[in-house]
Design an enzyme around this catalytic site. Structure first.
Site, PDB file in Angstrom:
ATOM      1  N   LYS A   1       0.831  -1.214   0.000  1.00  0.00           N
ATOM      2  CA  LYS A   1       0.000   0.000   0.000  1.00  0.00           C
ATOM      3  C   LYS A   1       0.865   1.262   0.000  1.00  0.00           C
ATOM      4  O   LYS A   1       0.613   2.198  -0.757  1.00  0.00           O
ATOM      5  CB  LYS A   1      -0.943   0.024   1.226  1.00  0.00           C
ATOM      6  CG  LYS A   1      -1.888  -1.153   1.315  1.00  0.00           C
ATOM      7  CD  LYS A   1      -2.842  -1.050   2.499  1.00  0.00           C
ATOM      8  CE  LYS A   1      -2.173  -1.033   3.862  1.00  0.00           C
ATOM      9  NZ  LYS A   1      -1.528  -2.304   4.238  1.00  0.00           N
TER      10      LYS A   1
ATOM     11  N   ARG B   1      -9.471   0.816   8.747  1.00  0.00           N
ATOM     12  CA  ARG B   1      -9.051  -0.554   9.082  1.00  0.00           C
ATOM     13  C   ARG B   1     -10.069  -1.269   9.951  1.00  0.00           C
ATOM     14  O   ARG B   1      -9.869  -2.436  10.286  1.00  0.00           O
ATOM     15  CB  ARG B   1      -7.735  -0.486   9.873  1.00  0.00           C
ATOM     16  CG  ARG B   1      -6.504  -0.800   9.056  1.00  0.00           C
ATOM     17  CD  ARG B   1      -5.311  -0.458   9.916  1.00  0.00           C
ATOM     18  NE  ARG B   1      -4.195  -1.308   9.674  1.00  0.00           N
ATOM     19  CZ  ARG B   1      -3.073  -0.896   9.077  1.00  0.00           C
ATOM     20  NH1 ARG B   1      -2.950   0.326   8.645  1.00  0.00           N
ATOM     21  NH2 ARG B   1      -2.085  -1.724   8.919  1.00  0.00           N
TER      22      ARG B   1
ATOM     23  N   ARG C   1      12.198  -5.957   4.408  1.00  0.00           N
ATOM     24  CA  ARG C   1      11.875  -4.553   4.127  1.00  0.00           C
ATOM     25  C   ARG C   1      12.817  -3.620   4.897  1.00  0.00           C
ATOM     26  O   ARG C   1      13.119  -3.844   6.062  1.00  0.00           O
ATOM     27  CB  ARG C   1      10.436  -4.256   4.532  1.00  0.00           C
ATOM     28  CG  ARG C   1      10.082  -2.790   4.375  1.00  0.00           C
ATOM     29  CD  ARG C   1       8.623  -2.572   4.274  1.00  0.00           C
ATOM     30  NE  ARG C   1       7.934  -2.658   5.550  1.00  0.00           N
ATOM     31  CZ  ARG C   1       6.633  -2.412   5.679  1.00  0.00           C
ATOM     32  NH1 ARG C   1       5.906  -2.091   4.640  1.00  0.00           N
ATOM     33  NH2 ARG C   1       6.066  -2.500   6.863  1.00  0.00           N
TER      34      ARG C   1
ATOM     35  N   ARG D   1      11.794  -1.515  10.337  1.00  0.00           N
ATOM     36  CA  ARG D   1      10.700  -1.069  11.207  1.00  0.00           C
ATOM     37  C   ARG D   1      10.564  -2.003  12.399  1.00  0.00           C
ATOM     38  O   ARG D   1      10.683  -3.220  12.260  1.00  0.00           O
ATOM     39  CB  ARG D   1       9.403  -1.042  10.402  1.00  0.00           C
ATOM     40  CG  ARG D   1       8.852   0.350  10.233  1.00  0.00           C
ATOM     41  CD  ARG D   1       7.733   0.372   9.255  1.00  0.00           C
ATOM     42  NE  ARG D   1       6.572  -0.379   9.717  1.00  0.00           N
ATOM     43  CZ  ARG D   1       5.409  -0.404   9.060  1.00  0.00           C
ATOM     44  NH1 ARG D   1       5.271   0.274   7.948  1.00  0.00           N
ATOM     45  NH2 ARG D   1       4.397  -1.080   9.530  1.00  0.00           N
TER      46      ARG D   1
ATOM     47  N   ARG E   1       0.065  -8.854  13.096  1.00  0.00           N
ATOM     48  CA  ARG E   1      -0.560  -7.836  12.240  1.00  0.00           C
ATOM     49  C   ARG E   1      -1.486  -8.492  11.224  1.00  0.00           C
ATOM     50  O   ARG E   1      -2.556  -7.959  10.923  1.00  0.00           O
ATOM     51  CB  ARG E   1       0.524  -7.002  11.527  1.00  0.00           C
ATOM     52  CG  ARG E   1       1.195  -6.005  12.467  1.00  0.00           C
ATOM     53  CD  ARG E   1       2.556  -5.567  11.974  1.00  0.00           C
ATOM     54  NE  ARG E   1       2.526  -4.855  10.713  1.00  0.00           N
ATOM     55  CZ  ARG E   1       3.596  -4.727   9.914  1.00  0.00           C
ATOM     56  NH1 ARG E   1       4.756  -5.265  10.250  1.00  0.00           N
ATOM     57  NH2 ARG E   1       3.493  -4.048   8.806  1.00  0.00           N
TER      58      ARG E   1
HETATM   59  P1  ADP Z   1       1.013  -2.030   7.519  1.00  0.00           P
HETATM   60  O1  ADP Z   1      -0.171  -1.791   6.630  1.00  0.00           O
HETATM   61  O2  ADP Z   1       2.156  -2.652   6.798  1.00  0.00           O
HETATM   62  O3  ADP Z   1       0.650  -2.749   8.792  1.00  0.00           O
HETATM   63  P2  ADP Z   1       1.051   0.715   8.530  1.00  0.00           P
HETATM   64  O4  ADP Z   1       2.197   1.656   8.518  1.00  0.00           O
HETATM   65  O5  ADP Z   1      -0.155   1.062   7.731  1.00  0.00           O
HETATM   66  O6  ADP Z   1       1.650  -0.667   8.007  1.00  0.00           O
HETATM   67  O7  ADP Z   1       0.579   0.441  10.027  1.00  0.00           O
HETATM   68  C1  ADP Z   1       1.484   0.156  11.057  1.00  0.00           C
HETATM   69  C2  ADP Z   1       0.754   0.098  12.377  1.00  0.00           C
HETATM   70  O8  ADP Z   1       0.168   1.372  12.658  1.00  0.00           O
HETATM   71  C3  ADP Z   1      -0.405  -0.880  12.476  1.00  0.00           C
HETATM   72  O9  ADP Z   1       0.022  -2.192  12.781  1.00  0.00           O
HETATM   73  C4  ADP Z   1      -1.233  -0.252  13.588  1.00  0.00           C
HETATM   74  O10 ADP Z   1      -0.667  -0.513  14.862  1.00  0.00           O
HETATM   75  C5  ADP Z   1      -1.082   1.240  13.330  1.00  0.00           C
HETATM   76  N1  ADP Z   1      -2.140   1.754  12.433  1.00  0.00           N
HETATM   77  C6  ADP Z   1      -1.966   2.314  11.210  1.00  0.00           C
HETATM   78  N2  ADP Z   1      -3.136   2.678  10.674  1.00  0.00           N
HETATM   79  C7  ADP Z   1      -4.097   2.331  11.569  1.00  0.00           C
HETATM   80  C8  ADP Z   1      -5.513   2.425  11.595  1.00  0.00           C
HETATM   81  N3  ADP Z   1      -6.191   2.937  10.559  1.00  0.00           N
HETATM   82  N4  ADP Z   1      -6.163   1.962  12.689  1.00  0.00           N
HETATM   83  C9  ADP Z   1      -5.513   1.446  13.723  1.00  0.00           C
HETATM   84  N5  ADP Z   1      -4.170   1.309  13.769  1.00  0.00           N
HETATM   85  C10 ADP Z   1      -3.460   1.746  12.709  1.00  0.00           C
END
Ligand code: ADP
Length: 224
Positions: free
Chosen positions: A21, A96, A134, A167, A178
């Site tokens: 994404k 999400r 990554r 990360r 996750r």
């Molecule tokens: P990925 O999609 O690879 O998990 P992100 O950078 O989008 O990576 O998200 C990393 C973390 O940030 C998630 O595991 C969560 O803890 C938090 N996070 C990001 N976006 C949201 C969201 N919309 N709602 C809740 N937690 C979020």
């Protein structure tokens, strides 16, 4: 040529962690003529600042769990009210949960912006491999993959020479967590979008180089 002008569109990049994404959002900014809004990047920024919000979310994110809806909803509401988002944007990692999707629906309606969901589908075994390889530039945010898209010099960002980092939540046990969160909380949104009549497209997120996938998504967006 960017997708604009036309009705303002929010491209919602949807898919499991590691489906690409963030990479796609960065590549699609010029196609969409719209900014990339990543809730994950915004939350990590607060962690770096060490502010109140950052302190609240750090351990949640490190454990691979979702942060509370009200926190991300507020961040997104503030961000999309900025002038550069008035004609549309690319959402990466939001919504999400069903509650987030409900809030997003209202926000988009208020701004007269039409959502289009692009679901990047990738096999979970590939995801685990991808995320363990990554690396990210802490300065400009460029993402690298040791397998398919390595930096020219090991450990160094091609763009600004900074030392790449891993990360905190890309270790295998946290990636598995996750993916579980995705299965339980996020995947049900596919039904929610479809029942709500939101435009929804599936794209194979592992068929070709990131640039080729972005080209396909861009064509899809132009067709409307
Ligand atoms: P990925 O999609 O690879 O998990 P992100 O950078 O989008 O990576 O998200 C990393 C973390 O940030 C998630 O595991 C969560 O803890 C938090 N996070 C990001 N976006 C949201 C969201 N919309 N709602 C809740 N937690 C979020």
């Amino acid at each position: 040529m960017p997708v604009r002008p036309g009705p303002a569109t929010a491209l919602i990049l949807f898919g499991p962690p590691g489906s690409g994404k963030g990479t796609q959002a960065k590549l699609l900014q010029s196609c969409m003529g719209a900014p990339h809004i990543s809730t994950g990047d915004m939350l990590r920024h607060h962690i770096e600042l060490g502010d109140d919000l950052g302190r609240r979310v750090r351990s949640i994110m490190a454990a691979g769990r979702l942060v509370p809806d009200e926190l991300v909803n507020e961040l997104v509401a503030l961000r999309i009210s900025e002038p550069d988002a008035a004609h549309g944007f690319i959402l990466d990692g939001y919504p999400r949960t069903v509650q987030q999707a409900e809030v997003m629906g209202k926000l988009l309606e208020e701004q007269k912006i039409t959502p289009v969901v692009v679901h990047l589908k990738v096999d979970y075994n590939k995801i685990i491999n991808r995320l363990s390889g990554r690396r990210v530039c802490p300065v400009c945010g460029t993402l690298y993959s040791l397998g398919s898209n390595p930096p020219k010099i090991e450990g160094i960002c091609d763009k600004d020479g900074a030392c790449l980092v891993t990360r905190e939540d890309d270790s295998e046990p946290v990636v598995r967590r996750r993916l579980e969160e995705y299965d339980v909380q996020t995947k049900p949104l596919v039904d929610y979008f479809q029942k709500g009549g939101v435009a929804y497209h599936q794209v194979d997120g592992s068929d070709g180089a990131p640039q080729a996938i972005a080209k396909r998504v861009c064509e899809l967006m132009k067709r409307g």
